[in-house]
Enzyme design. Structure first.
Site, PDB file in Angstrom:
ATOM      1  N   LYS A 140       0.847  -1.193   0.000  1.00 40.13           N
ATOM      2  CA  LYS A 140       0.000   0.000   0.000  1.00 40.13           C
ATOM      3  C   LYS A 140       0.892   1.256   0.000  1.00 40.13           C
ATOM      4  O   LYS A 140       1.820   1.348   0.798  1.00 40.13           O
ATOM      5  CB  LYS A 140      -0.900   0.007   1.228  1.00 40.13           C
ATOM      6  CG  LYS A 140      -1.889   1.146   1.283  1.00 40.13           C
ATOM      7  CD  LYS A 140      -2.782   0.987   2.493  1.00 40.13           C
ATOM      8  CE  LYS A 140      -3.700   2.172   2.652  1.00 40.13           C
ATOM      9  NZ  LYS A 140      -4.542   2.025   3.846  1.00 40.13           N
TER      10      LYS A 140
ATOM     11  N   GLY B 162       0.674   7.200   2.597  1.00 41.19           N
ATOM     12  CA  GLY B 162      -0.230   8.345   2.484  1.00 41.19           C
ATOM     13  C   GLY B 162      -1.588   7.985   1.913  1.00 41.19           C
ATOM     14  O   GLY B 162      -2.461   8.827   1.842  1.00 41.19           O
ATOM     15  N   CYS B 163      -1.801   6.747   1.499  1.00 45.88           N
ATOM     16  CA  CYS B 163      -3.105   6.334   0.992  1.00 45.88           C
ATOM     17  C   CYS B 163      -3.942   5.816   2.158  1.00 45.88           C
ATOM     18  O   CYS B 163      -3.478   5.023   2.949  1.00 45.88           O
ATOM     19  CB  CYS B 163      -2.980   5.236  -0.065  1.00 45.88           C
ATOM     20  SG  CYS B 163      -2.426   5.824  -1.654  1.00 45.88           S
ATOM     21  N   VAL B 164      -5.181   6.273   2.209  1.00 51.20           N
ATOM     22  CA  VAL B 164      -6.081   5.827   3.286  1.00 51.20           C
ATOM     23  C   VAL B 164      -6.952   4.703   2.793  1.00 51.20           C
ATOM     24  O   VAL B 164      -7.127   4.485   1.638  1.00 51.20           O
ATOM     25  CB  VAL B 164      -6.944   6.976   3.815  1.00 51.20           C
ATOM     26  CG1 VAL B 164      -6.094   7.938   4.594  1.00 51.20           C
ATOM     27  CG2 VAL B 164      -7.682   7.665   2.710  1.00 51.20           C
TER      28      VAL B 164
END
Length: 109
Positions: A104, A107-109
């Protein structure tokens, strides 16, 4: 967990591969089918670009990194967020990265 060609592939709760070595094009297709997304040539360009980015930098690109650099390799339309979201509606960096077998992105939620 997903099954591809009779083999159990371990994933986390968000569908990212537990072992990057388990990736194959068949795994990418199986993951995309979970999202009811058929992968075309433009999707594969992005998926392979992400794999190459990871090989070069040792990290998955977040959306900002993608839009700043992908256009140099694939063409200006790929540097456009809207274009990327049209291809990967659940988030280009996160969704395409998952199909690419990458961790992942930060910074990606």
């Amino acid at each position: 967990m997903i099954e591809v060609n009779g083999k159990q592939i371990e994933t986390d709760a968000e569908g990212f591969l537990a072992n990057l070595e388990d990736w194959s094009e068949e795994v990418a297709v199986a993951l995309s089918q979970q999202d009811q997304l058929e992968l075309g040539d433009k999707h594969w360009l992005v998926i392979n670009w992400i794999r190459n980015y990871y090989a070069e930098y040792g990290t998955s690109p977040n959306l900002r990194a993608m839009t700043k650099t992908i256009g140099n390799d694939l063409g200006d339309e790929y540097a456009d967020k809207k274009y990327l979201f049209d291809l990967f509606p659940y988030g280009p960096a996160k969704q395409a990265g998952r199909y690419a077998g990458m961790p992942k992105p930060t910074g990606c939620v």
